[in-house]
Design an enzyme around this catalytic site. Sequence first.
Site, PDB file in Angstrom:
ATOM      1  N   MET A  30       0.856  -1.313  -0.131  1.00 20.73           N
ATOM      2  CA  MET A  30       0.134  -0.005  -0.136  1.00 20.73           C
ATOM      3  C   MET A  30       0.775   1.245  -0.172  1.00 20.73           C
ATOM      4  SD  MET A  30      -3.468  -0.835   1.821  1.00 20.73           S
ATOM      5  CE  MET A  30      -2.950  -0.636   3.701  1.00 20.73           C
ATOM      6  N   HIS A  37       9.234  -3.519   3.487  1.00 13.13           N
ATOM      7  CA  HIS A  37       8.857  -3.664   2.068  1.00 13.13           C
ATOM      8  C   HIS A  37       9.873  -4.058   1.335  1.00 13.13           C
ATOM      9  CE1 HIS A  37       5.684  -0.881   3.656  1.00 13.13           C
ATOM     10  NE2 HIS A  37       4.858  -1.906   3.218  1.00 13.13           N
TER      11      HIS A  37
HETATM   12  O1  PAF Z   1      -0.156  -5.904   3.784  1.00 11.69           O
HETATM   13  C1  PAF Z   1      -0.447  -4.883   3.013  1.00 11.69           C
HETATM   14  O2  PAF Z   1       0.161  -3.912   2.748  1.00 11.69           O
HETATM   15  C2  PAF Z   1      -1.762  -5.038   2.344  1.00 11.69           C
HETATM   16  O3  PAF Z   1      -2.778  -5.523   3.057  1.00 11.69           O
HETATM   17  C3  PAF Z   1      -1.758  -5.707   1.010  1.00 11.69           C
HETATM   18  C4  PAF Z   1      -1.383  -7.147   1.094  1.00 11.69           C
HETATM   19  C5  PAF Z   1      -1.171  -5.119  -0.119  1.00 11.69           C
HETATM   20  C6  PAF Z   1      -3.187  -5.498   0.446  1.00 11.69           C
HETATM   21  O4  PAF Z   1      -3.982  -4.474   0.145  1.00 11.69           O
END
Ligand code: PAF
Length: 284
Positions: A30, A37
Amino acid sequence: MIVAQDPTALRHHLDPLRAHAERVAFVPTMGNLHAGHLALVTQALETGAKVVVSIFVNPMQFAAGEDLDTYPRTLDADLSALDKIGTDVVFTPRETDIYPYGSKAHTAIHVPGLGDGLCGKNRPGHFDGVCTVVYKLLELVRPDIAIFGEKDLQQLLIIKKMVRDLGLPIDIQSGATQRAEDGLALSSRNQYLSEEERATAPLLWQTLRDCASQLQADRSADVVSVLTPATTALEQAGFDVDYLELRATADLRPIDRITEDCALFVAARLGKTRLIDNIQIAAA
Ligand code: PAF
């Protein structure tokens, strides 16, 4: 790095890769990317596949009153971080690309059982929103591998079940939780914490570790005798605890002793910020 802003552009870039039998690894996000990330993207790059990252703040997984409107959106910084580490394609769809008639009118995917407790209990509809967007993104990207963080362990287990149940030919892999030096799990929501809350927040991970050590030291110990005082101590430190529970990782069933592979899960609010974390415990 290619930035595909809609499904047609994405297809345009991915079809030739598939025609050349390139494998594709996918990391959905997101945005507001942090080292957690980027570790997932690095893991994807290490598979040798072409790496696609999506950035989409999914309205369907936010309940009314949650932080959808204020969720940090930092697209330029995200793109530059992804470019620097060698990401091949970033997919940044608009809401109408994913939900042409709005997210409330959209068919939802519900994974029974696993989403009922823990975060599912206090965030009704949250996992249906997650599963629906992940399914849609998987259909658009059609990756060979998709990678999700262990920080959201309940989400990871639910997605694995969805992919298995729906027979999607995708290898779902997990990436270890990345932590600050003091143990706090990295999360986009950490930036909501005041200085004082940030200093208290690592207690969540310390509590998980202490409880896991106690349960591992005495495998006949009843979990309640360990988790009740730990919950009280968190509340005395200023946390409002949603849950601190031991669950089997096979199906997220509550268990009262370490008789199988399991995890301690915690969710707690510090001021306005809801933090979650977990620690996995092997049966033997
Ligand atoms: O973990 C996240 O950032 C969100 O839940 C995802 C998997 C991108 C779905 O919107």
